[in-house]
Design a protein around this motif. Structure first.
Motif: not given
Length: 832
Positions: A652-667
């Protein structure tokens, strides 16, 4: 009646003749009239057709061509809009275009059924020209769609080479007066389009008249004209009137023409109130001068036209800058693999298309684009020209054949040599092909159109109301209020708010390596509420490669590596790197790749296949059951026998955790993968229980999933590698192609980004929504300007010349706000 240019020309020749009984001496004594076709002065009765006078046989011929083919609406769109026909043009004059060497340089694309050519036509000058040139198919059998780029004065024409020759197409344009510019020596390097000389002359004439009439009026403004007497004031009035005549006729000609065309079509555009204001101002001033009541407002009239024309020049320059950035500032993130012969045949380098030159040798793999016209040097090409034609029917080419820019290789690796320089604007036009265009219209376009349609009616009504009111209360202010309202009202500010804000947003993202197809995509991004991810190559990277099965010999490793090198799929690239990175690649024959399945071909007389176990099973290969190991699996089959599988520890790409944390709840989030479910626990821990995780998804399954979410009213973004997800990218509201090699992407995508930029999606969404707020703020500024400006003008508190300054100033203000605020939003979004 037969259709076609030849039969019509014969008819025109018989219809156009010298008036019987008229001598040349008698004709010279007759006053000249305007040619019905082009407007040039001519003697009446010399060349006539259907009770109309023409300046030459060419204009009369064109008139009959148009009327005989039902294209007489051309003269309703623009009176005397035609280009002077001149001497008849023989088709043989363009016969050189049919010579293979010349044809190859001129055409953009050609096959047995379709040829596409782009001619530069300097004579294009108005909307009637555009309408006529886009209706060429009605004049000549075999001519298909044609599209005009007004800013570049170019027309792109498609035609069937079995029915019409290239020389006939050029002859058709010339016979209509639109002689194509065929300077073959400068085809590759066309000079940039300059501002029209006529616009500069109009600005110069208006500025000269404005300066001098202001000088004549200066004494009256300062109260120093008492000693001059009435005769002096009358002289200054008539002198100002003489200076105003070329201003009202020549400088305002475009406004008269636009307003007349608008009224003939029962429409009201912004030029109608401007034309009404000019008429009122000139009429009132002329009345005062002729009756001796005063010197009129000719200084205001000249100043009005001067500032309006300066505003037009400003808008033209800013729009040209926007188009320049769109075409040449790498909004198309294309790169290519270039051979470096000085470092050895095996040496390759990735270079931007702007660095390529004629003679460079490029390596084109499966799925990659031919970036410029080229000659096939090595390998068998199977070219898909759907970028150009919209139809995906691969064409086989052999060594020595000509390949056109925009084709995509669907076979194995080939080597090509460029014979034309890369045209970035041409490649951008291919990305915007009609076949890949989505139907949705931007909300801002709709809002702007609705506003513009109602704006003029409201302005005319307010101007008439103000004039009538002051006529009964204080007549001296009636004309001032009427004229000022018509001039100060400006929808340009609103019309410019969206394109300049969104265009600036495109440039900001482009500089960050995120490329959008058009401004509507940025607007659509702000409305997305569902994000669907592909897994392999988007969220995960293939990690360590392990081979499980019978040991491959050195020769077998070379065979498998040679096959894998022909694909741009991330797993195939990883296999090629792991097996024989320093060995020369063996030739591959009969290469074929199936999206979502695998690839196969003949290497050293052996049949090699790489792909999923499910795909190989459908081909009759006996494969073992999939084990429990995590990661992706690629099976190897040699001569129909299963030899083992490459297993990738999917990382899993290392930056995916941060990306999903930013998108969760809004999308609403979803992951669609063609792999098995081994990665479900790990993805569920990152995405959460509410995320839809689906595995064993074929390209068709992904498309149907997106279609289902859209039926539920969701606005969906699909993020995929573009290799197996073309249908899903096309169906989604915004399709994002994530690429590792920028030469391989899907034409159906709306947005292109490198795999390293996927982590920026959260900021892209944030920036898109902020840009939309800037657009809406621009709308508010425009509305406030018009409410305040029209209100003060209706009260008779603004002079027309002040209104003329405020009108372009409002456009400058909105453009400056759009560019400045968008840049500030970008810095705020991407600040550390």
């Amino acid at each position: 009646m037969r259709s076609g240019i030849e039969s019509i020309t014969v008819t025109a020749a018989s219809a156009v003749a010298l008036l019987p009984g008229a001598t040349s001496r008698e004709q010279t004594s007759v006053e000249s009239v305007a040619c019905f076709h082009c407007g040039a002065p001519c003697r009446p009765g010399v060349w006539r057709a259907e009770d109309h006078d023409f300046c030459c046989a060419g204009c009369a011929t064109v008139f009959e061509i148009l009327t005989a083919n039902g294209l007489d609406d051309f003269y309703r769109l623009g009176q005397r809009a035609g280009v002077r026909g001149g001497a008849p043009v023989a088709e043989s004059d363009y016969g050189f275009l049919d010579e293979p060497a010349v044809r190859e340089r001129v055409v953009d694309f050609a096959d047995a059924r379709l040829t596409r050519v782009t001619f530069r036509v300097p004579a294009i000058h108005c909307m009637a020209c555009v309408w006529l040139l886009e209706n060429l198919f009605r004049l000549k059998p075999g001519v298909g769609a044609s599209r005009v780029d007004f800013g570049r004065r170019e027309v792109s024409i498609r035609f069937d080479p079995a029915k019409v020759r290239l020389s006939e197409v050029a002859h058709l344009l010339a016979s209509l007066g639109y002689v194509p510019d065929l300077n073959l020596a400068s085809l590759e390097e066309r000079p940039p389009e300059r501002a029209p000389r006529r616009l500069w002359l109009q600005i110069g004439v208006a500025g000269f008249a404005f300066g001098n009439t202001m000088l004549f009026s200066l004494a009256a403004y300062l109260g120093l004209d008492a000693g001059g007497g009435a005769e002096f004031r009358r002289l200054m009035g008539w002198t100002s009137w003489a200076l105003a005549v070329p201003v009202i006729t020549f400088c305002a000609a475009d406004y008269w023409r636009s307003a007349w065309i608008s009224l003939r079509h029962r429409l009201l555009n912004i030029d109608v109130p401007i034309a009404l204001g000019l008429v009122a101002l000139f009429a009132q001033s002329s009345f005062e001068v002729m009756t001796g009541r005063g010197e009129g407002y000719f200084d205001s009239l000249s100043g009005l036209l001067f500032f309006l024309l300066c505003g037009k020049w400003f808008q033209r320059r800013t729009f040209e800058r926007l188009a320049f950035d769109r075409d040449y500032k790498s909004f198309f993130p294309l790169a290519a693999t270039r051979r470096r012969p000085e470092a050895g045949r095996r040496s390759e380098e990735r270079v931007a298309v702007s660095q390529l030159a004629v003679g460079d040798r490029l390596v084109v793999r499966h799925g990659e684009l031919v970036v410029a016209d080229a000659r096939l040097v090595e390998g068998t090409a199977l070219i898909d020209y759907s970028f150009v034609t919209g139809e995906a029917e691969p064409v086989e080419k052999a060594a020595g054949d000509h390949l056109y820019a925009g084709g995509r290789q669907t076979g194995g690796t080939i080597e090509i040599e460029l014979v034309k320089p890369v045209s970035q604007s041409y490649l951008t036009s291919l990305w915007n092909q009609e076949a890949f265009r989505k139907k949705a219209q931007g909300a801002f376009d709709t809002l702007t159109n609705q506003y513009s349609q109602r704006f003029t009616r409201l302005v005319v009504a307010v101007a008439l109301g103000a004039g009538v009111f002051w006529l009964g209360v204080r007549p001296v202010l009636a004309l001032k209020a009427f004229t000022s309202v018509l001039i100060v009202a400006c929808p340009c500010a609103l019309a410019l708010a969206a394109p300049f804000t969104l265009g600036t947003g495109l440039r900001v993202l482009g500089r960050r390596g995120i490329f959008l197809k058009n401004a509507e995509t940025l607007e659509a991004l702000a409305r997305i509420d569902t994000v669907v991810f592909d897994k392999t190559g988007t969220l995960t990277d293939p990690g360590a490669v392990e081979f499980e099965g019978s040991v491959l010999s050195a020769a077998e490793r070379r065979w498998v590596s040679a096959l894998a090198r022909h694909s741009t799929h991330p797993l195939a690239s990883r296999i090629a790197e792991a097996l024989a990175p320093d060995q020369p690649a063996e030739p591959v024959e009969a290469f074929r790749e199936l999206a979502g399945g695998g690839l196969e071909g003949q290497v050293a007389g052996r049949h090699i296949a790489l792909g999923s176990l499910a795909w190989l099973a459908t081909r009759g290969v006996e494969c073992p059951e999939d084990g429990a190991a995590s990661g992706s699996t690629v099976a190897v089959v040699i001569d129909g026998r299963y030899r083992g599988s490459f297993r990738f520890a999917s990382v899993l790409r290392p930056e995916v955790d941060r990306l999903i944390a930013e998108l969760s709840g809004r999308f609403e989030l979803a992951v669609l993968s063609g792999d098995n479910e081994r990665d479900r626990p790990r993805l569920a821990s990152v995405f959460g229980d509410e995320c839809r995780l689906r595995f064993h998804q074929s390209p068709r399954d992904k498309l149907e999933f997106i279609r289902g979410r859209q039926r539920c009213g969701r606005r969906v973004m699909m993020v995929g590698d573009g290799l197996n997800d073309a249908g899903a990218l096309q169906q989604s509201d915004v399709g994002v192609a994530v690429v590792r090699t920028a030469g391989a992407f899907s034409p159906a995508s709306d947005m292109i980004m490198s795999v390293e930029q996927v982590a920026e999606l959260g900021r892209v969404f944030c920036f898109a929504r902020r840009v939309v707020r800037v657009v809406r703020t621009g709308f508010v500024i425009s509305a406030l300007y018009n409410v305040v400006g029209v209100g003060i003008a209706a009260a008779g508190q603004l002079a027309p010349v002040v209104c003329a300054v405020l009108m372009p100033l409002s456009s400058v203000t909105v453009v400056a706000f759009a560019v400045g605020a968008t840049g500030w939003m970008a810095r705020r979004t991407w600040r550390p």
